[in-house]
Motif scaffolding. Structure first.
Motif, short mmCIF file in Angstrom:
data_model
loop_
_atom_site.label_atom_id
_atom_site.label_comp_id
_atom_site.label_asym_id
_atom_site.label_seq_id
_atom_site.Cartn_x
_atom_site.Cartn_y
_atom_site.Cartn_z
N ASP A 126 -17.35 59.58 38.98
CA ASP A 126 -16.73 59.38 40.30
C ASP A 126 -17.58 60.04 41.38
O ASP A 126 -17.81 59.45 42.45
CB ASP A 126 -15.32 59.97 40.29
N LYS A 127 -18.02 61.27 41.11
CA LYS A 127 -18.84 61.97 42.11
C LYS A 127 -20.16 61.24 42.35
O LYS A 127 -20.64 61.12 43.48
CB LYS A 127 -19.13 63.40 41.64
N LEU A 128 -20.76 60.72 41.26
CA LEU A 128 -22.04 60.00 41.39
C LEU A 128 -21.86 58.72 42.20
O LEU A 128 -22.70 58.39 43.06
CB LEU A 128 -22.60 59.67 40.01
N THR A 129 -20.73 58.02 41.94
CA THR A 129 -20.46 56.80 42.71
C THR A 129 -20.30 57.11 44.18
O THR A 129 -20.87 56.45 45.06
CB THR A 129 -19.21 56.11 42.16
N GLU A 130 -19.50 58.15 44.46
CA GLU A 130 -19.28 58.54 45.85
C GLU A 130 -20.60 59.02 46.47
O GLU A 130 -20.88 58.73 47.65
CB GLU A 130 -18.23 59.65 45.89
N PHE A 131 -21.42 59.76 45.68
CA PHE A 131 -22.72 60.25 46.16
C PHE A 131 -23.63 59.08 46.56
O PHE A 131 -24.29 59.10 47.59
CB PHE A 131 -23.36 61.10 45.06
N ARG A 132 -23.63 58.04 45.72
CA ARG A 132 -24.49 56.88 46.00
C ARG A 132 -23.97 56.09 47.20
O ARG A 132 -24.75 55.59 48.02
CB ARG A 132 -24.56 55.98 44.77
N GLU A 133 -22.64 55.97 47.30
CA GLU A 133 -22.09 55.24 48.45
C GLU A 133 -22.44 55.94 49.75
O GLU A 133 -22.87 55.31 50.72
CB GLU A 133 -20.57 55.12 48.29
N ILE A 134 -22.26 57.28 49.75
CA ILE A 134 -22.59 58.01 50.97
C ILE A 134 -24.10 57.96 51.23
O ILE A 134 -24.56 57.88 52.37
CB ILE A 134 -22.08 59.47 50.87
N GLY A 135 -24.91 57.98 50.15
CA GLY A 135 -26.36 57.86 50.31
C GLY A 135 -26.74 56.54 50.95
O GLY A 135 -27.62 56.49 51.83
N GLN A 136 -26.10 55.44 50.50
CA GLN A 136 -26.38 54.14 51.11
C GLN A 136 -25.96 54.12 52.58
O GLN A 136 -26.65 53.56 53.44
CB GLN A 136 -25.64 53.04 50.33
N LEU A 137 -24.81 54.78 52.84
CA LEU A 137 -24.33 54.87 54.22
C LEU A 137 -25.32 55.66 55.08
O LEU A 137 -25.64 55.26 56.21
CB LEU A 137 -22.95 55.52 54.24
N VAL A 138 -25.84 56.79 54.52
CA VAL A 138 -26.82 57.59 55.25
C VAL A 138 -28.09 56.78 55.50
O VAL A 138 -28.69 56.85 56.58
CB VAL A 138 -27.14 58.88 54.47
N LEU A 139 -28.49 55.99 54.49
CA LEU A 139 -29.70 55.17 54.65
C LEU A 139 -29.54 54.17 55.77
O LEU A 139 -30.43 54.00 56.62
CB LEU A 139 -30.01 54.46 53.33
#
Length: 785
Positions: A20-33
């Motif tokens: 769950d944390k990794l999924t959220e981490f990737r989603e926020i990473g894509q948002l940051v990108l």
């Protein structure tokens, strides 16, 4: 396994949280990108505003520079107009037409003179070129007259190979001897007039004609040894007597024999080195043989009596020799021989022809010099005419210029005034331009301020999400560490569980063996003792006194055993000790074997997992290669397949391999590609396998060298077409095919280029290589056909 269940559940829970944390981490990473891209876009827009300001300022500077330039041009133009007006005021109208017409007449006459001189020079140059060609032809003829050595050498090679080889050997070893060794008369004898060659040949023997002449006996002996004994060449060689040709004088002056038709001696007809000519006079008597014409035949009977000292003479058709009888001086025996045509001295130098050619050359060269001098004189005269013509033309130009100078200046003044008017109209209002520039810069700065505010907002959002992403990353790292810790605990407990289970199994097995031993001993005791109730009362009493527990019974047995050991002899004690030692070793080995079996099982499981990880993808790749390979073979009306060769024991990885099976014919079975097939068939399979592989591999280019060698024409054509189709598809790497030959009428496409390497010992030089001229020549031949 129940003892590990809580740990596994904890690990699963942590992994779910981690996911769950990794999924959220990737989603926020894509948002940051995405937001970073927006920030970069805004930043670029801000930078563009700076460029816009620079553009506006540059435009203003350009206008200022342009206006300054216009003002300078305006001032310079006014000065030029004032200067032209002053020049017009000082000029007066002139009438130079008579002088101009006089110059025109002079120019016309000079042009006529120049044309006549050109014609004379052209005629003399043509005549000079004609003389030059005649000189070249005569020089070539003279060279041919003088170049008779190679012709003579070729004749010797045809008539006597041994003599030819000896001549070549002598030329290579001349320095090995003290004095000169002369080549045979065949090479050194020259007949002044080739028409007289038959007289000389008919009076010198062929053996004498091919004799080498040595000046001393030592050289003769050495030459003979080298040539005849070592090189085994059959040749003739002789040593001169030391006399010169002047030693051999005719019997009488030829003028005394002219009445009989004689005009010279044979010696007078030839030229040769002194030693060679003296040797021929000594052997053949050339100085004593007179030569005459047809009149000689009329005095055959008189010559023996009226020409003392002459025993041999020559007419135009015969050679005569006579000898006086030993039984009477008046009896004369005369012998005549028909003259054979010349065949050995036919390549002699023609002195009269040489003299004639030299005379012609001398005359032509003198004529060439005279023509050169005449052309030079005319050229000098032409140069003077050209100089006078140029002076006349310049004088005419100056007069024309002087006559039209006032009009020209007036036209220039008019043009200058028009240009001045245009410059005054091009004036720019710089105050308005500066005000407009300031308004544009203010608008740009306002837009830039809005973009900076937008950039600050977006940057704040990005920073917020970055912080959130960092927190998630730390949480993910913490969960990951917890998972690793739990997995380590689980692995440790699993190992402990395995040890406990193995120990339990060993205990159970030991218990079972002990029970079996106890049961066997009980049965044996029963068989030995029988029914206890049948024992005598005293034995029953002893049995009842035995301990009731196993420990007490073992202690009692040990006590009895100790007492027995005191009774047994030493050998029996050694047997017991060995028995105990072996029993202990057996138990230890059994435990070690159990551990090895467990390790082996674990290794087999690991090997199986590794094999399952790469074998299916490998099989998939080979299936794709096989699909392409089989397709190519079907296009060639043959059959082929590519398989993965798996050994009987799948764990023997070194025995895995690729199997290629092919069939070249409908009635032939599929066979593995080995040396059983021909070289051409193996080449076909290699090319098609390479084409199948290139569908799965990426490379900047591919190169094959002489792959079509050994194929028959049909297979080579089919393979070439397959290579062309595969290499010319879009998005394929560059393909190089190197070959010394290609079949005619092959398939070519627009995506192909054919490069031909022109090289070899008989190839023209690169500086002379001109494909256009070759193609033109080829088209001319085609038109003629």
């Amino acid at each position: 396994m129940a003892m590990n269940l809580p740990t596994k559940q904890a690990i699963d829970s942590l992994k779910r949280q981690q996911t769950d944390k990794l999924t959220e981490f990737r989603e926020i990473g894509q948002l940051v990108l995405n937001q970073s891209r927006e920030v970069a876009s805004v930043n670029e827009a801000i930078q563009s505003y700076s460029e816009k300001v620079n553009d506006v300022e540059t435009t203003l500077k350009f206008k200022e520079t342009q206006e300054q330039t216009r003002i300078k041009k305006l001032e310079a133009m006014k000065l030029q107009i004032q200067a032209l007006e002053d020049q017009i005021a000082n000029l007066e109208e002139l009438n130079l037409k008579p002088e101009i017409e006089l110059c025109s007449t002079e120019i016309k006459q000079l042009n006529t003179d120049k044309h006549e001189l050109d014609e004379d020079i052209r005629a003399l140059s043509g005549e000079k070129e004609s003389k030059r060609l005649e000189i070249i032809a005569l020089e070539s003829e003279l060279k041919k007259l003088r170049d008779v050595d190679s012709q003579k050498l070729n004749l010797v090679r045809k008539r006597d190979k041994h003599t030819y080889d000896a001549i070549m050997w002598l030329r290579a070893h001349r320095n090995d001897f003290q004095d000169v060794i002369y080549e045979p008369p065949l090479m050194t004898l020259n007949v002044r007039d080739s028409a007289n060659a038959k007289f000389v040949e008919n009076n010198i023997g062929f053996n004498d004609m091919k004799t080498f002449i040595c000046l001393n006996a030592a050289d003769h002996e050495k030459f003979y040894k080298k040539v005849r004994e070592e090189n085994r060449l059959l040749i003739n060689a002789a040593v001169t007597l030391g006399y010169g040709p002047d030693h051999y004088q005719p019997p009488a002056d030829i003028s005394q024999y002219r009445q009989f038709g004689f005009h010279c001696y044979l010696k007078d007809l030839v030229e040769a080195p002194n030693a060679v000519l003296a040797h021929l006079c000594h052997l053949s008597g050339l100085h004593r043989i007179p030569v005459g014409g047809s009149r000689v035949n009329d005095f055959i009977d008189e010559i023996p009596n009226r020409c003392p000292g002459v025993s041999r003479y020559v007419s135009d058709t015969h050679t005569y020799s006579y000898k006086r009888s030993k039984y009477g001086a008046r009896n004369v025996l005369t012998r005549s021989t028909d003259l054979r045509p010349a065949s050995l001295l036919i390549h002699s130098v023609d002195e009269s022809k040489q003299e004639e050619v030299n005379s012609k050359l001398k005359v032509l060269r003198q004529q060439d010099v005279d023509l050169t001098n005449r052309i030079k004189a005319l050229s000098d005269k032409l140069a003077k005419v050209d100089q006078s013509l140029e002076q006349a033309r310049q004088k005419k130009r100056d007069l024309i210029k002087k006559q039209g100078e006032r009009k020209t200046v007036q036209e220039k003044l008019l043009l200058k005034k028009e240009s001045l008017l245009l410059l005054e109209q091009e004036a720019v209002d710089m105050d308005a331009a500066r005000a407009d520039c300031n308004r544009q810069i203010e608008a740009i700065f306002a837009d830039r301020l809005r973009e900076l505010s937008n950039l600050a907002d977006k940057t704040e959002v990005v920073m917020k999400h970055c912080k959130q992403r960092c927190v998630l990353g730390l949480q993910y790292y913490s969960l990951n560490q917890q998972v690793k810790q739990k997995e380590a605990e689980l692995a440790e407990k699993s190992l402990l569980l395995i040890d406990l289970e193995r120990e339990l199994s060993e205990k159970k097995e030991q218990l079972s063996k002990t029970r079996d031993i106890a049961k066997r001993l009980q049965n044996e005791a029963k068989r030995t003792t029988g029914d206890m109730n049948k024992f005598p009362p005293e034995k029953q009493k002893v049995i009842k006194q035995l301990p009731s527990t196993l420990e007490e019974l073992d202690a009692m047995i040990a006590d009895v055993q100790a007492r027995m050991d005191l009774i047994y002899v030493d050998n029996d004690r050694a047997v017991m000790d060995e028995f105990k030692e072996r029993a202990a070793r057996i138990e230890k080995l059994e435990k070690k074997m159990a551990g090895n079996n467990a390790a082996q099982t674990a290794h087999k499981d690991e090997i199986s997992q590794l094999r399952d990880s790469w074998l299916p993808p490998l099989q998939e790749i080979i299936d794709k290669v096989n699909q392409q390979f089989s397709s190519y073979f079907r296009q060639m009306k043959c059959a082929g397949e590519v398989t993965l060769r798996v050994p009987p024991n799948p764990d023997e990885f070194e025995n895995y391999g690729i199997g290629i099976n092919v069939k070249y014919g409908d009635n032939k079975p599929m066979k593995e590609l080995t040396t059983f097939q021909s070289g051409g068939e193996r080449s076909v399979a290699t090319v098609l396998y390479m084409l199948a592989l290139q569908e799965l591999s990426k490379a900047p280019f591919r190169c094959v060298d002489e792959i079509n060698q050994g194929m028959d024409a049909d297979n080579e054509r089919k393979v070439f077409e397959l290579v062309v189709k595969a290499a010319c598809r879009p998005n394929t790497p560059q393909y190089f095919l190197l070959t010394p030959k290609l079949l005619p009428d092959l398939l070519y496409t627009e995506r192909m280029a054919v490069h031909i390497v022109h090289n070899g010992p008989y190839m023209v030089e690169h500086s002379k290589w001109n494909p256009d001229s070759f193609l033109t020549t080829r088209r001319e031949f085609s038109d003629e056909d």
